[in-house]
Each structure stands twice: as C-alpha cells, then as structure tokens.
Design a protein around this motif. Sequence first.
Motif, PDB file in Angstrom:
ATOM      1  N   LYS A 299      76.534  46.870 162.947  1.00  0.00           N
ATOM      2  CA  LYS A 299      77.540  45.817 162.859  1.00  0.00           C
ATOM      3  C   LYS A 299      77.350  45.075 161.544  1.00  0.00           C
ATOM      4  O   LYS A 299      76.245  45.008 161.027  1.00  0.00           O
ATOM      5  CB  LYS A 299      77.414  44.843 164.036  1.00  0.00           C
ATOM      6  CG  LYS A 299      78.554  43.847 164.162  1.00  0.00           C
ATOM      7  CD  LYS A 299      78.401  43.001 165.438  1.00  0.00           C
ATOM      8  CE  LYS A 299      79.551  42.017 165.593  1.00  0.00           C
ATOM      9  NZ  LYS A 299      79.404  41.192 166.821  1.00  0.00           N
ATOM     10  N   GLY A 300      78.441  44.533 161.013  1.00  0.00           N
ATOM     11  CA  GLY A 300      78.324  43.734 159.797  1.00  0.00           C
ATOM     12  C   GLY A 300      79.326  44.154 158.753  1.00  0.00           C
ATOM     13  O   GLY A 300      80.525  43.964 158.916  1.00  0.00           O
ATOM     14  N   GLU A 301      78.841  44.797 157.695  1.00  0.00           N
ATOM     15  CA  GLU A 301      79.693  45.131 156.560  1.00  0.00           C
ATOM     16  C   GLU A 301      80.312  46.521 156.714  1.00  0.00           C
ATOM     17  O   GLU A 301      80.168  47.187 157.739  1.00  0.00           O
ATOM     18  CB  GLU A 301      78.883  45.006 155.263  1.00  0.00           C
ATOM     19  CG  GLU A 301      78.360  43.596 155.026  1.00  0.00           C
ATOM     20  CD  GLU A 301      77.490  43.489 153.797  1.00  0.00           C
ATOM     21  OE1 GLU A 301      77.997  43.046 152.759  1.00  0.00           O
ATOM     22  OE2 GLU A 301      76.305  43.833 153.883  1.00  0.00           O
TER      23      GLU A 301
ATOM     24  N   ASN B 225      78.738  50.330 161.986  1.00  0.00           N
ATOM     25  CA  ASN B 225      79.284  50.332 163.349  1.00  0.00           C
ATOM     26  C   ASN B 225      78.408  51.212 164.231  1.00  0.00           C
ATOM     27  O   ASN B 225      77.557  51.964 163.738  1.00  0.00           O
ATOM     28  CB  ASN B 225      80.743  50.793 163.361  1.00  0.00           C
ATOM     29  CG  ASN B 225      80.928  52.173 162.756  1.00  0.00           C
ATOM     30  OD1 ASN B 225      80.379  53.162 163.240  1.00  0.00           O
ATOM     31  ND2 ASN B 225      81.708  52.251 161.669  1.00  0.00           N
ATOM     32  N   ARG B 226      78.608  51.106 165.523  1.00  0.00           N
ATOM     33  CA  ARG B 226      77.744  51.824 166.465  1.00  0.00           C
ATOM     34  C   ARG B 226      77.850  53.331 166.324  1.00  0.00           C
ATOM     35  O   ARG B 226      76.852  54.045 166.440  1.00  0.00           O
ATOM     36  CB  ARG B 226      78.066  51.394 167.895  1.00  0.00           C
ATOM     37  CG  ARG B 226      77.720  49.939 168.180  1.00  0.00           C
ATOM     38  CD  ARG B 226      77.911  49.594 169.644  1.00  0.00           C
ATOM     39  NE  ARG B 226      77.616  48.189 169.892  1.00  0.00           N
ATOM     40  CZ  ARG B 226      77.530  47.647 171.105  1.00  0.00           C
ATOM     41  NH1 ARG B 226      77.737  48.384 172.178  1.00  0.00           N
ATOM     42  NH2 ARG B 226      77.250  46.364 171.236  1.00  0.00           N
ATOM     43  N   ALA B 227      79.049  53.825 166.081  1.00  0.00           N
ATOM     44  CA  ALA B 227      79.228  55.274 165.964  1.00  0.00           C
ATOM     45  C   ALA B 227      78.447  55.827 164.787  1.00  0.00           C
ATOM     46  O   ALA B 227      77.740  56.848 164.903  1.00  0.00           O
ATOM     47  CB  ALA B 227      80.712  55.604 165.834  1.00  0.00           C
ATOM     48  N   ASN B 228      78.541  55.177 163.635  1.00  0.00           N
ATOM     49  CA  ASN B 228      77.818  55.649 162.452  1.00  0.00           C
ATOM     50  C   ASN B 228      76.313  55.499 162.616  1.00  0.00           C
ATOM     51  O   ASN B 228      75.540  56.373 162.208  1.00  0.00           O
ATOM     52  CB  ASN B 228      78.275  54.888 161.211  1.00  0.00           C
ATOM     53  CG  ASN B 228      79.647  55.312 160.723  1.00  0.00           C
ATOM     54  OD1 ASN B 228      80.177  56.343 161.146  1.00  0.00           O
ATOM     55  ND2 ASN B 228      80.238  54.516 159.843  1.00  0.00           N
ATOM     56  N   ALA B 229      75.886  54.379 163.205  1.00  0.00           N
ATOM     57  CA  ALA B 229      74.451  54.162 163.414  1.00  0.00           C
ATOM     58  C   ALA B 229      73.875  55.223 164.349  1.00  0.00           C
ATOM     59  O   ALA B 229      72.792  55.773 164.091  1.00  0.00           O
ATOM     60  CB  ALA B 229      74.211  52.764 163.977  1.00  0.00           C
ATOM     61  N   ALA B 230      74.598  55.520 165.425  1.00  0.00           N
ATOM     62  CA  ALA B 230      74.143  56.550 166.366  1.00  0.00           C
ATOM     63  C   ALA B 230      74.097  57.913 165.686  1.00  0.00           C
ATOM     64  O   ALA B 230      73.139  58.680 165.860  1.00  0.00           O
ATOM     65  CB  ALA B 230      75.059  56.587 167.577  1.00  0.00           C
ATOM     66  N   GLU B 231      75.127  58.223 164.904  1.00  0.00           N
ATOM     67  CA  GLU B 231      75.179  59.511 164.203  1.00  0.00           C
ATOM     68  C   GLU B 231      73.998  59.656 163.249  1.00  0.00           C
ATOM     69  O   GLU B 231      73.306  60.680 163.237  1.00  0.00           O
ATOM     70  CB  GLU B 231      76.493  59.619 163.435  1.00  0.00           C
ATOM     71  CG  GLU B 231      76.667  60.907 162.663  1.00  0.00           C
ATOM     72  CD  GLU B 231      77.140  62.055 163.528  1.00  0.00           C
ATOM     73  OE1 GLU B 231      76.847  63.210 163.184  1.00  0.00           O
ATOM     74  OE2 GLU B 231      77.789  61.791 164.563  1.00  0.00           O
TER      75      GLU B 231
END
Length: 354
Positions: free
Chosen positions: A275-277, A281-287
């Motif tokens: 989250k933030g800039e 987002n959660r999808a990218n972080a999880a990926e």
Amino acid sequence: MALLFISFFCVIAISSSVVSNRIGINYGHLGNNLPSPAQSIELLQNMNMGRVKLYDADHEILNHLSGKDIEVAITVANDEISGIAANQHLADQWVYEHIVAHYPSTRIRFVLVGNQVFSSVNTPEDMQIALDLVPAIRRIQKTIKSQGIHNIKIGTPLAMDMMETTFPPSNGSFKPAISDLITPLLKYINGTKSFFFVEVYPYITWFDSQVRNHTAINLDYALLRSRNVTYTDPRTGLVYTNLLDQMIDSVVYAMAKLGYNDVMVAIAETGWPHKGELGANRANAAEYNNNVIRKMTTVPSVGTPARPGVVIPTFIYSMYDENQKYGPNTERRWGLLNPDGGPVYVVVNVTSGL
C-alpha cells in the motif's frame, strides 16, 4: 569478465553447499499495535520461517526463540560500533550479554554489525562509525572465537546506494567515496567465509524508473514474473529474466573489480510494499514475495546468471507493518502480517499456513 567468473563458480558452489536455503524474514517492532514477542515467535513457526533477522538483540525475543528450529540474525546498533571498535572489553560485554547468554539454545547464526553504515558518511560522526566498522567486527569475532563458537558468521547489511553503477550488471561498481571502506570489509568477509549482506529492493528501482526516468522498467521484470521480457548484458552475454538477479549481479561484478571474486552474497532485505505509492498493492506484493521465495528455496539452487546454482540466504522485508516508522506511507506498508497476526495476503508455504 565472463571468463573470470566461470573460474570461480565451482569454488562458490562448494563453499555454499552447506548453507541452508530456508527463507528468512525481518522482524522489526517499531509499532504500537503489534503482537507480543511470544505471539510473534509462535507466528514465525506457523509461517514455516527458517530464519529471522532482528534489528537489535532483544533478550525477550531471543528467550522466546530458545529451542526453536529457527536460525537467528542479531544486530549491533550503529551507535555501539565506535565504542566496541575502541575497547575489547565492550566487545566482550556485548558478546557475553547478547550471544553467550542465549547460545546455543537460541540458534544465533549471524551477527550483523550496524545497518546501512555506508549510506551516510557526510558528517564526521557518521564517517567515524564507517571507519570503525571493520575494527568493531574484528573485536566481536575475537570474543566469539574465544568462546569456542565457530558457526556464527559476522557481517553488515549495506543498501544499494553504495553502488556507483548497476547497469549493465557487468558494469557494476561501488561509489569511489566509499571504496576505501568497502575494501577492508571485503577482505574480512573473504577471510572468514562470511557473507556480503545487501538490501535489494527492485520495487524502489522500478518506482524510480517510473517517476524520475524516461525509460521505465517493465513491471513483470521487476516482479520476477517475466516470461518474454529479458535483458542481455552486452559485455558478458548473460541473459537476465528479472531485475533482482540483475541488481545482485551488479554487486558481484563490483566486488570482482576490487579483486574479490568469490565472496558470497546474502540478501538482508527484499520485499514489495502492499500500500502507498505507485505499484504498491497487495497483488504486486504477493506476486513479488511468492516469486522470491520460490526462487530462493528451489532445490537445487537457481542462483543468478553470474553465479548459477549458488545459495543466496534471503530475508523478506518484513514480518509486520510498523506504524511508528518514519517516511512516506509506503515505508510502513511492507508487512506480511496484520497487527492481529492474520496475513495481509497469502504467501505460498508461509502465510498460507496461518
């Protein structure tokens, strides 16, 4: 240059063959809403974490790690470095208090002296700490060795801002301003078969390419999910499929330029904010984190194009969102877990077990 690296592939593979490829995590506690140390260690076990990195050497946390099958990295604070460098008694005291008091029931495997010590050397005080880093490391090593302990490696985590150039990877070099600091550190690490700990954040490099540069890095390439996007280093012919490998190998080549061809690399921190800039987002972080974990825990090890098959001990950043950290909102949004201990998103073989 490519031929130079081929000559020591086998040496590295042999020296790192006993290194575990279990994934680690950074456990910071700069938050006023986080689970207790006892709960946190229970969560670490439920997450199947093989390693944990602490930003201190907190006695309560180390006590709760006693008897657990988790390798531990503890940290000497930056403001303790100069005192330890100047006084063997202070080094002895630190080791007795933070290692001997807990070892071997707590599986301390790494002592990290300072954090990002070379990132700021603009003031006399900061430069003195940087100059005192290796002497402090040597004093701590002396005390550990005097206790008959031989399975603890000592190093220091450095940020990628130590690099003058990273692209192409074969052009990797350290900033000239810190070359006199890097060389004795590499000499120590090489002599003790320890690790060169690096904090590697493809997110930051990708983000900067979006907002500051004319040439944007492909998101799939940064997330390690690239199939069709590759980069070929023109000097070596090595083909890169992701930004993480590219950044790591730039450090490998930078070390080689100083005459240190076979120093092993460990990733002290890597991750992606949820989250933030832009792009957080959660999808990218999880990926990203799923792909890193798969890559670093694959058996046999994948390594990087410049060092294929080599184990790279890796710590994901971070266990929790820490609401008392400074900086932009993104700085407080890297956690795998919420304050209640539940997963922010699912990470294979980690938070999926919660």
